[in-house]
Write a protein that holds these residues in place. Structure first.
Motif, short mmCIF file in Angstrom:
data_model
loop_
_atom_site.label_atom_id
_atom_site.label_comp_id
_atom_site.label_asym_id
_atom_site.label_seq_id
_atom_site.Cartn_x
_atom_site.Cartn_y
_atom_site.Cartn_z
N VAL A 187 8.21 -6.91 0.99
CA VAL A 187 7.08 -6.19 0.43
C VAL A 187 6.88 -6.60 -1.02
O VAL A 187 7.82 -6.57 -1.81
CB VAL A 187 7.31 -4.66 0.53
N ALA A 212 5.34 0.87 3.39
CA ALA A 212 4.52 -0.32 3.10
C ALA A 212 4.70 -1.36 4.20
O ALA A 212 3.74 -1.99 4.65
CB ALA A 212 4.91 -0.90 1.73
N ALA A 213 5.93 -1.51 4.66
CA ALA A 213 6.20 -2.47 5.73
C ALA A 213 5.49 -2.07 7.02
O ALA A 213 5.02 -2.93 7.77
CB ALA A 213 7.71 -2.59 5.95
N ASP A 225 2.08 -3.59 7.11
CA ASP A 225 2.08 -5.02 7.42
C ASP A 225 2.43 -5.27 8.88
O ASP A 225 1.85 -6.13 9.54
CB ASP A 225 3.07 -5.76 6.52
N VAL A 253 9.11 0.99 0.25
CA VAL A 253 9.00 -0.30 0.96
C VAL A 253 8.89 -0.09 2.47
O VAL A 253 8.27 -0.89 3.16
CB VAL A 253 10.18 -1.27 0.67
#
Lengths: 399, 399
Positions: A315, A344-345, A348, A341
């Motif tokens: 990240v 956030a991951a 993605d 993180v």
């Protein structure tokens, strides 16, 4: 219950005989397969002194022999919350595990609780923050001496927080990775409860027991968590292996790990398709607590991902800072960047199709952000106003 | 369930019709006596989304109609721990209720959870810190607008913490007590959930339900807690009245309240033997969160003490700072000074014979100290050392 095993080569050792397997990999406790079952409601919590609170001792049958002492009886039993407000559009469904509600504000209390309940005498650790705080507090609660070794660059504000629990606190100049190994390899007269010690991994595995029990009779499709040393990832994998072997879950949730791109040795190995993690030269990141350039359980964490068909995500610094702000503003949850993180991951991994739109994803929010201030935020947005002007100003907002 | 009553004159009102009784005293919810029972194990927690965690919704049958939303499902269900290490020599036995493990680190999440689950639209509060943070976070989690009014002297560090949840944040110049009343008396288009609002008091009473349930079939001899507005004290008293009326406890625990000597209007009234609390001109104290010179539920808190044969203690500034340090160093629990007044009071009350040597005393530790730094501590005691010198230094400690 008191034998250690290597996940990689299968070698076993009596507890206390070896800090690492002769093959170089870390060890974990063997668990009696017959002991793996969903506990009766209630469990050991009340007996252990934390009445009204279902602590991790609910899963005592799958833990190494240990006695809950002091704060240990309050560790674990954290909430798991749906958070539609931060879910990507059209799913997946996110279930946030609030580890920041542990007694010292992080997931580390689980491993500390089991470790300090098993080991006698003074207790030590090598840590940048959360584990140092946890060990210092639990040792204080049990009237033990604590030896806390922190890295040279540990901020003063973290030191003050740790120091209030009155440990022997050392700020150490020199190679941090070597320091970690020193405390394992040499007999210092102090039991070191570092991030991937078998006792700690046993305690950390209880978070996955709690998650899976909440989904009974199903299980989440995936579990996403930040990774630093690899100890918590190892614990999650261990729990899932035990639950699957006992037939308590049908499919094993995929394990996804998240790192800060500025220090991502495990993600790099994953992208290379390697089975071994190589140390990196990390850059400073706001994700201080997972800034681990040479993770001692890195290979095991990687094996957990491979075995469960997961992935390791990197990240960017901008993304992890933005995500820290977003969790606070949109989900009402203050976390440290090292924790953000993980969500956030999720973004993605949803984008890339690793996480399915109709899946249930458990995300381990490892620690509270309140204790570390608000690194992502600038000057707080505050209006200065006279009391007489409040009614008009408030009415204006609500119209 | 939807009627409010005055504890003092007995007048009742439909919910929403009056902010205060016509006699001037605060109101609380009437509870259907038939609804008061110990819940079946499990309760509403899992359903509400906080699987694995017994939240305050376990006691839903005695709460006003409300729906757990967002973080609300994670409020309550806190650990209750014995703490022999800080007990006065020869007793009493202390049982510490760790309210700092609530989602935003304080007891305020209970009242916020119930209030936000009942009220629609934007939500507001008038607070110095814990309640402001709690309302801002819960509003964010539920996608609501929040209007937070803080006093002029609220430190910037607290503002930054609150601001991360993105409320409309106002620092208000002028009389803080009047500001509180303004938000009750005037229709501002925002539902204000202040410290002694009936919804909040209903949420706060659940802490006493949890304490008493943990002692089943007995009850503690006394409950000790800090007091500021008197809202939490009112909640505890309400719970004990309900439990006693339903026959679930045989004797009512005595209620002891603790204030900082520098701002102790309720303690002064108690010492005078008065039934009414008079405003004081307080001095600045490290116990910021309970620095309330004109408590809106002061008379009710005093009535709770009188009705249960308790007392109100004043704690000197030196004693409350020393106690903050002692809880961290000896019990492994970081609290704010506003919370440490409670265990400091236990000492004095034991000395004076108010608390018996063989009694069980529940102490409500209202909030975590981690989020507010360590005001009692000076420069942290840290040794700077080279890695090579660590083994010798650690061995020396353990011999």
């Amino acid at each position: 219950m008191d034998r250690l095993a290597c996940y990689d080569c299968g070698e076993t050792y009596p507890f206390g005989e070896a800090a690492r397997c002769s093959c170089g990999e870390p060890l974990w406790f063997e668990t009696d397969p017959d002991a793996v079952s969903w506990p009766d409601t209630g469990g050991r919590g009340a007996e252990a002194g934390a009445a009204g609170h279902d602590s991790l001792w609910r899963y005592e049958s799958v833990l190494p022999a240990a006695t809950p002492v002091g704060l240990a009886a309050a560790a674990g039993g954290t909430p798991l919350l749906r958070a539609p407000s931060i879910e990507p559009a059209d799913g997946p469904r996110l279930h946030l595990k609030l580890e920041g509600t542990n007694p010292t504000g992080s997931f580390k209390d689980r491993g500390t609780a089991v470790g300090i309940g098993r080991l006698d005498g003074p207790i030590g650790t090598v840590s940048h923050g959360n584990m140092a705080l946890s060990v210092a507090a639990h040792a204080a609660a049990d009237g033990r001496e604590a030896v806390i070794l922190v890295a040279e660059d540990t901020p003063d504000s973290r030191l003050a927080m740790i120091a209030q629990h009155d440990p022997h606190l050392f700020r150490v100049r020199g190679d941090y990775g070597r320091l970690y190994e020193d405390t394992l390899e040499r007999d210092l007269g102090v039991a070191f409860l570092n991030s991937d010690s078998p006792l700690r991994v046993a305690g950390q595995k209880t978070v996955a027991y709690e998650i899976c029990e909440a989904f009974r009779p199903d299980a989440p499709d995936a579990i996403v968590l930040p990774v630093s040393s690899g100890g918590q990832a190892s614990g999650v994998w261990k729990a899932l292996r035990e639950l699957r072997a006992a037939g308590l879950i049908e499919a094993v949730p995929r394990i996804y790990l998240a790192q800060a791109a500025r220090c991502d040795p495990i993600a790099r190995a994953f992208r290379r398709g390697a089975a071994r993690v190589e140390p990196v030269t990390g850059e400073p990141t706001a994700a201080v607590s997972i800034n681990n350039a040479d993770p001692p359980s890195g290979n095991r964490a990687l094996a957990a991902v491979e075995a469960t068909d997961g992935a390791v995500a990197s990240v960017s610094e901008d993304a992890l800072l933005a995500e820290t702000d977003r969790l606070a503003a949109d989900a009402g949850i203050s976390v440290e960047p090292s924790c953000a993180v993980a969500t956030a991951a999720v973004r993605d991994l949803t984008e890339s199709g690793d996480l399915g739109r109709d899946e249930d994803i458990a995300v381990i929010l490892t620690g509270s952000g309140y204790k570390y201030g608000t690194p992502g935020a600038g000057t707080p947005s505050v209006r200065e106003i006279d009391r007489e002007d409040v009614p008009a100003a408030v009415r204006e907002l609500s119209t």
